[in-house]
Design a protein around this motif. Structure first.
Motif, short mmCIF file in Angstrom:
data_model
loop_
_atom_site.label_atom_id
_atom_site.label_comp_id
_atom_site.label_asym_id
_atom_site.label_seq_id
_atom_site.Cartn_x
_atom_site.Cartn_y
_atom_site.Cartn_z
N ASP A 285 0.62 -80.18 -10.13
CA ASP A 285 1.25 -80.59 -8.79
C ASP A 285 0.77 -81.90 -8.13
OD1 ASP A 285 1.80 -77.25 -9.47
OD2 ASP A 285 0.75 -77.12 -7.73
N ARG B 163 4.03 -66.90 -2.41
CA ARG B 163 4.70 -67.44 -1.76
C ARG B 163 3.98 -69.16 -2.44
NH1 ARG B 163 5.83 -72.08 -0.04
NH2 ARG B 163 6.80 -72.23 1.93
N ASP B 164 3.01 -69.11 -2.41
CA ASP B 164 2.07 -70.62 -2.58
C ASP B 164 1.45 -70.50 -3.57
OD1 ASP B 164 3.22 -71.29 -0.14
OD2 ASP B 164 1.08 -70.02 1.14
N SER B 165 2.04 -69.82 -4.57
CA SER B 165 2.16 -70.03 -6.11
C SER B 165 1.59 -71.41 -6.87
CB SER B 165 2.23 -68.47 -7.14
OG SER B 165 3.18 -69.12 -7.23
N ARG B 166 0.71 -72.22 -7.79
CA ARG B 166 0.71 -73.17 -8.11
C ARG B 166 1.17 -72.83 -9.30
NH1 ARG B 166 1.48 -75.67 -4.20
NH2 ARG B 166 0.31 -78.04 -4.70
N THR C 141 5.76 -71.31 -7.50
CA THR C 141 6.85 -70.74 -5.81
C THR C 141 6.63 -72.24 -5.13
OG1 THR C 141 5.99 -69.45 -4.99
CG2 THR C 141 7.50 -69.29 -6.82
N GLY C 142 5.31 -71.95 -4.95
CA GLY C 142 5.32 -72.74 -3.77
C GLY C 142 4.89 -74.40 -3.72
N SER C 143 4.65 -74.50 -5.45
CA SER C 143 4.85 -76.07 -5.79
C SER C 143 6.15 -76.52 -5.71
CB SER C 143 4.62 -76.08 -7.62
OG SER C 143 3.13 -75.01 -7.64
N ASN D 223 6.92 -76.68 -1.88
CA ASN D 223 6.01 -78.37 -1.12
C ASN D 223 5.73 -79.65 -1.70
OD1 ASN D 223 4.46 -76.04 -0.07
ND2 ASN D 223 2.46 -75.61 -0.89
N TYR E 205 11.49 -66.15 1.49
CA TYR E 205 10.68 -66.19 0.20
C TYR E 205 10.85 -63.82 0.45
CZ TYR E 205 8.36 -65.53 -3.90
OH TYR E 205 7.89 -65.43 -5.04
N GLU F 50 13.16 -72.04 1.02
CA GLU F 50 12.26 -71.94 2.25
C GLU F 50 12.26 -73.52 2.20
OE1 GLU F 50 8.72 -70.33 2.32
OE2 GLU F 50 9.74 -68.40 3.53
N CYS F 51 12.99 -73.67 0.67
CA CYS F 51 13.26 -75.99 0.30
C CYS F 51 13.47 -76.70 1.28
CB CYS F 51 13.39 -75.84 -1.30
SG CYS F 51 12.12 -74.89 -2.16
#
Length: 261
Positions: free
Chosen positions: A131, A163-166, A202-204, A207, A234, A245-246
């Motif tokens: 990331d 949702r914010d997984s890296r 998914t967060g990666s 973002n 999401y 959400e992108c």
């Protein structure tokens, strides 16, 4: 999310390949790299095939193109987890080298080819650095995305992913492994499909992407199209919904996937 229905998978490929090369030319003119996020498998193949055709007809300098892959299988062994050799039929690295970089470079004269160093994948030793590395490039200009047919996995993010997984190592969901029996037909049974994977989060994706293009085609992706085209945010039960959400999100389907029941 903007929805676009094309006549067939080839039309999806031509549309997105034209966009990619237009944006690459603009990046070249600005003197900056162009980062293309790429999945392996069947869904994006029409794009990679169209890139080869278009570059052969009208060459573009691809030396500034950076291909960022989404994931890789991991094999269990006495020394822990390790990626398969690139020569393995299911290797995501091998897919990227053959079906993306190989096609692009096959279409171009040597002076315009994409250098090997511009091919990126998550690191097994330190997944979280992927990331940061993509962020240091300015993010991903366009991320091509695909949705699992049976469980909506995106990359190897299984249902239930935060949702914010890296970028990280994950245990593959059984349905994801079953979906990949079709993606990699040289598997002879579920017991041959690895149980772990290295994946961008998914967060990666959300973002780090400046724009995303979700690709679904074929009757087998009708449920994926329904889920994605009706999602308002999401849904961890269908991780591919992170696309909504992108920034600058588009859903590209063929007539078979986007058919009204």
């Amino acid at each position: 999310m903007k929805v676009m229905i094309h006549n067939n998978p080839e039309a999806i490929g031509e549309h997105l390949a034209t966009r990619i090369l237009t944006e690459l030319r603009a990046a070249n003119a600005a003197g900056r790299p162009y980062v293309l996020g790429c999945p392996g498998g069947r869904s994006p193949m029409p794009v990679y095939q169209a890139l080869e055709r278009q570059l052969a007809a009208n060459p573009v300098d691809c030396s500034g193109l950076i291909v960022a892959m989404m994931d890789e299988y991991l094999l269990s062994g006495p020394d822990g987890l390790s990626p398969p050799p690139a020569s393995a039929h299911y290797s995501c690295r091998g897919f990227g080298e053959r079906e993306i970089v190989g096609r692009i470079n096959r279409a171009l004269p040597a002076a315009l080819r994409m250098p090997e160093v511009n091919f990126r994948m998550p690191s097994l030793a330190a997944p979280e650095t992927y990331d940061a590395g993509l962020a240091s490039l300015g993010g991903i200009d366009l991320f091509l995305l695909a949705s699992g047919a049976g469980d909506g996995h995106i990359a190897f993010n299984p249902p239930g992913s935060m949702r914010d997984s890296r970028s990280r190592i994950v245990t593959l969901a059984e349905q994801t492994r079953r979906d990949n029996l079709a993606t990699f037909p040289d598997f002879h049974g579920l017991d041959e499909v690895p149980t772990h994977g290295l994946t961008i989060g998914t967060g990666s994706i959300a973002n780090l992407s400046k724009a995303v293009a979700m690709i679904v085609w074929g009757e087998g992706k009708r449920e994926a199209f329904r889920r994605l085209s009706t999602a308002s945010g999401y849904d961890p039960g269908w991780p591919a919904t992170i696309a909504v959400e992108c920034r600058n999100a588009e859903l590209h389907a063929d007539a078979a996937a986007g058919a009204v029941p």
